[in-house]
Design a protein around this motif. Structure first.
Motif, PDB file in Angstrom:
ATOM      1  N   GLN A  84      14.845 -14.133 -12.579  1.00 22.51           N
ATOM      2  CA  GLN A  84      13.358 -14.080 -10.612  1.00 22.51           C
ATOM      3  C   GLN A  84      13.409 -12.958 -10.924  1.00 22.51           C
ATOM      4  O   GLN A  84      15.121 -12.754 -10.856  1.00 22.51           O
ATOM      5  CB  GLN A  84      14.031 -15.329 -10.191  1.00 22.51           C
ATOM      6  N   THR A 105       8.236  -3.437  -6.786  1.00 21.76           N
ATOM      7  CA  THR A 105       6.678  -2.969  -6.376  1.00 21.76           C
ATOM      8  C   THR A 105       6.039  -1.793  -6.635  1.00 21.76           C
ATOM      9  O   THR A 105       6.711  -1.181  -7.459  1.00 21.76           O
ATOM     10  CB  THR A 105       7.316  -2.070  -4.416  1.00 21.76           C
ATOM     11  N   LYS A 159       1.954  -9.603  -2.110  1.00 27.94           N
ATOM     12  CA  LYS A 159       1.223  -9.234  -0.965  1.00 27.94           C
ATOM     13  C   LYS A 159       1.314  -7.573  -1.525  1.00 27.94           C
ATOM     14  O   LYS A 159       1.950  -6.807  -1.938  1.00 27.94           O
ATOM     15  CB  LYS A 159       2.849  -9.630  -0.158  1.00 27.94           C
ATOM     16  N   ALA A 160       0.425  -7.518  -0.471  1.00 24.79           N
ATOM     17  CA  ALA A 160       0.045  -6.216  -0.264  1.00 24.79           C
ATOM     18  C   ALA A 160       0.948  -5.517   0.787  1.00 24.79           C
ATOM     19  O   ALA A 160       0.654  -6.270   2.204  1.00 24.79           O
ATOM     20  CB  ALA A 160      -1.591  -5.591   0.463  1.00 24.79           C
ATOM     21  N   MET A 161       1.284  -4.208   0.388  1.00 23.56           N
ATOM     22  CA  MET A 161       2.166  -3.644   1.415  1.00 23.56           C
ATOM     23  C   MET A 161       1.247  -2.367   1.722  1.00 23.56           C
ATOM     24  O   MET A 161       1.531  -1.392   0.968  1.00 23.56           O
ATOM     25  CB  MET A 161       3.865  -3.447   1.111  1.00 23.56           C
ATOM     26  N   PHE A 182       0.155  -0.204  -1.960  1.00 27.50           N
ATOM     27  CA  PHE A 182       1.217  -0.994  -2.627  1.00 27.50           C
ATOM     28  C   PHE A 182       1.516  -1.991  -3.197  1.00 27.50           C
ATOM     29  O   PHE A 182       0.298  -2.923  -1.748  1.00 27.50           O
ATOM     30  CB  PHE A 182       2.592  -0.366  -1.926  1.00 27.50           C
ATOM     31  N   PHE A 222       3.807  -5.968  -3.364  1.00 22.15           N
ATOM     32  CA  PHE A 222       4.985  -6.330  -4.064  1.00 22.15           C
ATOM     33  C   PHE A 222       4.602  -8.226  -4.860  1.00 22.15           C
ATOM     34  O   PHE A 222       3.548  -8.666  -4.352  1.00 22.15           O
ATOM     35  CB  PHE A 222       5.747  -6.383  -2.602  1.00 22.15           C
ATOM     36  N   GLU A 260       2.799  -1.228  10.111  1.00 25.51           N
ATOM     37  CA  GLU A 260       3.529  -2.160  10.054  1.00 25.51           C
ATOM     38  C   GLU A 260       4.020  -2.829  11.188  1.00 25.51           C
ATOM     39  O   GLU A 260       3.900  -3.381  10.759  1.00 25.51           O
ATOM     40  CB  GLU A 260       4.353  -2.104   8.679  1.00 25.51           C
ATOM     41  N   LEU A 296      10.661   0.269   0.837  1.00 28.31           N
ATOM     42  CA  LEU A 296       9.553  -0.152   1.268  1.00 28.31           C
ATOM     43  C   LEU A 296       8.892  -2.125   1.649  1.00 28.31           C
ATOM     44  O   LEU A 296       9.192  -2.289   2.640  1.00 28.31           O
ATOM     45  CB  LEU A 296       8.194   0.030   0.242  1.00 28.31           C
ATOM     46  N   SER A 297       9.411  -2.367   0.527  1.00 21.33           N
ATOM     47  CA  SER A 297       9.690  -4.082   0.612  1.00 21.33           C
ATOM     48  C   SER A 297      10.664  -4.789   1.480  1.00 21.33           C
ATOM     49  O   SER A 297      10.027  -5.474   2.091  1.00 21.33           O
ATOM     50  CB  SER A 297       9.997  -4.389  -0.807  1.00 21.33           C
ATOM     51  N   ASP A 343       8.930  -4.293   4.846  1.00 23.87           N
ATOM     52  CA  ASP A 343       7.953  -5.237   4.381  1.00 23.87           C
ATOM     53  C   ASP A 343       8.404  -6.162   5.366  1.00 23.87           C
ATOM     54  O   ASP A 343       7.743  -6.561   5.675  1.00 23.87           O
ATOM     55  CB  ASP A 343       6.795  -4.919   3.445  1.00 23.87           C
TER      56      ASP A 343
END
Lengths: 260, 509
Positions: A25, A29, A60-62, A66, A68, B167, B410-411, B414
């Motif tokens: 796994q 991003t 997922k849109a960040m 961006f 993810f 965010e 960034l992730s 989030d």
């Protein structure tokens, strides 16, 4: 038929839920907007990382720019476990606090003096305190708890010159430095600077413990360098306990002592 | 309404002891000054900028005055006496200084007061602006989501801070370069390089506040800005924060002493002046008790957190801060392997909530027990978020599952916001239903921590706070009063000491 040692192979793959399934796994991003094109890019990246087949299980849109990804895939790389060399372990025996105290008392016949600090801009005393404070770490008491060890904890953001002066003043047997901040390789830079300052301050020294204090550095991100790269005697990584450090100090500074 | 059934008499006793422990320190701060307090006076009087080497003019002037006539009488009189002949403050560095007497002293004092009053008027105007913008954009509902930005480059920080606000961040903290707390000057200008953070400068403050004003308008909620006062320049950084409308400031009465080895006297004197400025500016302070638990055990040392909060409260009130400006800190740092660790956390968090019902408490996420197992860390952060919602914490610093591995990606940010949003949505007003059983585990634990706090404060009041700090009472770190950085910058006030800023700030309207 004889099988020579070098023909024995032990091929392993990652294990998901079945031997040999090779499933891994990965999450990452990409700096692109979410959508089918982004998914295709993620699949291609995973493929180039050696995963085949691959599935994107989550995106997922960040923000607008961006995306993810969480990706599962089958690793195409094989590892021959038989060829993996066991990394060097601890080269000295692990001692109890009582054994450490006994060694110091018997051989040195005085207290073993340790000076500790975070040097340079590093303000994170968590590491040095875990090793030095009575409180300790991972259920082990810190070096302050050892009756035969005299601890001077100088705390955070100590200048190298001050550390050298305090080590000299206290007649230190060992200097322990912890470095957490790694931005712009500050931990490596600071440590080298410290080692150089001790070399200057003890020009006639032979090695750690002979003419100068033993130099020990600890921190979570020293895994890419060796002690000689930095000019120190020993590096400790994340998860090091006070007992390991105390045992090392005995092994390095009192090599004649035999716990048995 | 107490859910813990705390005995009001025990609570009152704890406060009386904290006041008694604080009193000698307050007296010390009233009768001494520091180089940074005097530099802050000059900053309020409008002196800004630096020489070609980057040394601020306020440092040059204070050093020159100190070398010639000392600072026992304060900076204001010698400087404003000398200003008759030198209109540009920059020329002052080569001036001959004297401490004026009689009518000349009255004249110099009057001019100094007028100049400093203009700086304080600007702070007042900023406070009014904040109130106006809170009305215009809207004030978010607590708990406020507090997020950190730390690139080292103010021009990288700005888009990251704006993205974090979009965010869901209600409060943006710009982490300082780690070395800054030990600099005895405030760097100048916009800065693009720092270690694990961005330098706190007046220009960086201004740039970031403007960027957040822009995004506040876009989002329809006022996004607060935080920075760090603690360190050798507490009074000056507090002043610059007031001049540039920062909204919150890390300002702990003991953090610099324990974690930065700054001299205790220097810290307490600087702290009082800086808090007087914060009080005037309407800035919410954040105290640093959470840090004690990164070195001490969160169960064994729980009472030291409460004791420090009560001291911070007393010092804060004395400096003019209201309860609504006391962002007292605490943290979720109990070892998760301990049985009932979550119940212990709830007991501690609820105790702090009830002891300080009107304070905007700042609750910090786990750091010490974040092991590198990001999946377990994400779960721990969710429990932290739940504890925050359940006990009505006001400001929640958002935990990152990669804590201790790297500065947040960034992730990471989030996912962390997704975590807190889920918990807030799922738990809703669960605090209403949270009533620990009378005589039960949580109630008894809270009572015991409070009792230990009273014992500790009693000892501190008897032995003296400086002695307690020297003995390692807080954060298991020993800091003697005659050691540490910055002691050289402490000066006892002489008769006739004059500080127009303190004079104005202490005039209660």
């Amino acid at each position: 038929m004889t099988i020579s040692v070098d023909t024995i192979k032990q091929i392993i793959r990652p294990y998901g839920d079945t031997t040999g399934d090779a499933m891994v796994q990965v999450s990452f991003t990409l700096p692109v907007p979410q959508g089918p094109r982004a998914d295709a890019a993620a699949l291609q990246l995973a493929g180039k990382m050696g995963l085949d087949p691959v599935s994107v299980v989550h995106t997922k849109a960040m923000g607008p720019d961006f995306t993810f990804f969480i990706v599962y895939g089958k690793a195409t790389h094989l590892i021959d476990y038989a060829s993996i060399v066991v990394p060097e372990g601890r080269e000295y025996p692990l001692l109890t606090p009582n054994q450490v105290n006994l060694a110091i008392k018997t051989v040195l016949a005085r207290k073993l003096v340790v000076v500790g600090a975070c040097i340079g801009t590093d303000a994170h005393t968590v590491g040095i305190d875990a090793i030095l404070n009575v409180k300790g770490f991972a259920g082990e008491k810190g070096l302050e708890y050892y009756r035969e060890i005299e601890v001077h904890n100088l705390g955070a953001q100590v200048e190298v010159d001050e550390l050298v002066a305090r080590a000299k003043g206290a007649n230190a047997d060992a200097v322990l430095v912890s470095q957490v901040v790694t931005q712009k390789s500050a931990h490596l830079h600071n440590t080298k600077q410290m080692a150089a300052a001790f070399a200057d301050a003890y020009p006639t020294s032979v090695t750690g413990g002979l003419g100068r204090p033993l130099l020990v550095v600890g921190g979570p991100r020293f895994d890419t360098v060796t002690p000689s790269d930095l000019g120190v005697d020993r590096i400790f990584g994340k998860g090091t306990t006070p007992g390991e450090v105390a045992s090392y100090l005995v092994a390095a500074l009192i090599p004649t002592w035999n716990p048995a | 309404m107490s859910k813990l059934g705390l005995d009001p008499e025990v609570v009152a006793k704890a406060r009386r002891l904290a006041a008694r422990a604080a009193e000698p320190i307050i007296e010390l701060a009233r009768t001494h000054t520091t180089v940074s307090v005097e530099r802050a006076v000059l900053r309020l009087a409008g002196v800004s900028g630096a020489d070609a080497d980057g040394t601020p003019w306020v440092n040059r002037i204070v050093d020159a005055v100190r070398a010639q006539v000392g600072l026992e009488h304060g900076i204001a009189l010698p400087v404003f006496h000398a200003l008759r002949e030198h209109q540009d403050p920059r020329e002052l560095v080569s001036a001959r200084f004297e401490v004026p007497e009689g009518a000349q002293a009255v004249q110099a004092g009057k001019r100094a007061r007028e100049a400093v009053a203009r700086g304080i008027a600007r702070i007042d105007a900023n406070r009014a602006d904040r109130d106006r913008l809170l009305g215009k954009h809207g004030d978010p509902e607590p708990p406020w989501v507090y997020l950190i930005v730390a690139t080292g480059d103010i021009y990288e920080d700005i888009p990251q801070a704006q993205a974090a606000a979009r965010e869901g961040a209600d409060v943006i903290a710009v982490i300082r370069s780690t070395g800054q707390s030990l600099l005895d000057f405030v760097p100048e200008g916009a800065t693009r390089q720092g270690y694990a953070g961005t330098y706190a400068t007046q220009e960086n403050f201004r740039l970031m506040r403007a960027a957040l004003d822009e995004v506040s308008g876009e989002l329809g909620r006022y996004v607060r800005l935080t920075n760090y006062a603690s360190g050798l320049c507490m009074p000056e950084i507090a002043t610059l924060a007031g001049l540039e409308r920062l909204d919150m400031m890390l300002n702990d009465c003991m953090y610099g002493i324990i974690f930065r080895d700054i001299n205790p006297k220097r810290t307490f004197i600087d702290q009082r002046f800086s808090r007087q400025i914060h009080a005037r500016a309407g800035i919410v302070i954040n105290t640093g008790e959470d840090n004690y638990l990164t070195t001490a055990d969160a169960v064994d040392a729980a009472h030291t957190v409460i004791a420090s909060q009560l001291l911070n409260e007393r010092f804060g009130h004395e400096a003019g801060l209201t309860d609504s400006q006391l962002g007292l800190g605490h943290a979720f740092e109990i070892n998760p392997d301990l049985p009932d660790s979550f119940r212990l956390e709830l007991a501690h968090a609820q105790l702090v909530r009830e002891l300080f019902p009107d304070a905007p408490l700042k609750y910090m996420p786990p750091t010490k027990h974040m092991t590198g197992n990001i999946f377990a860390g994400y779960l721990l952060d969710a429990f932290f978020n739940l504890a925050g919602v359940l006990t009505g914490q006001s400001i929640i610093l958002i935990g990152m599952m990669t804590e201790g591995i790297h500065t947040p990606w960034l992730s990471d940010r989030d996912l962390a916001l997704e975590n807190v949003r889920y918990v807030r949505r799922a738990a809703g007003a669960l605090a209403e239903d949270f009533h620990p059983a009378p005589g039960g585990f949580i109630v008894e634990r809270a009572r015991r921590v409070l009792a230990e706090t009273v014992d500790l404060l009693g000892r501190v009041a008897d032995d003296g706070l400086l002695t307690a700090i020297a003995g390692g009472t807080f954060g298991v770190t020993r800091r003697p009063a005659d050691r540490g950085k910055g002691l050289d910058g402490v000066i006892e006030q002489a008769d006739g000491y004059y500080n127009p800023a303190t004079e104005i700030l202490e005039e209660r309207p």
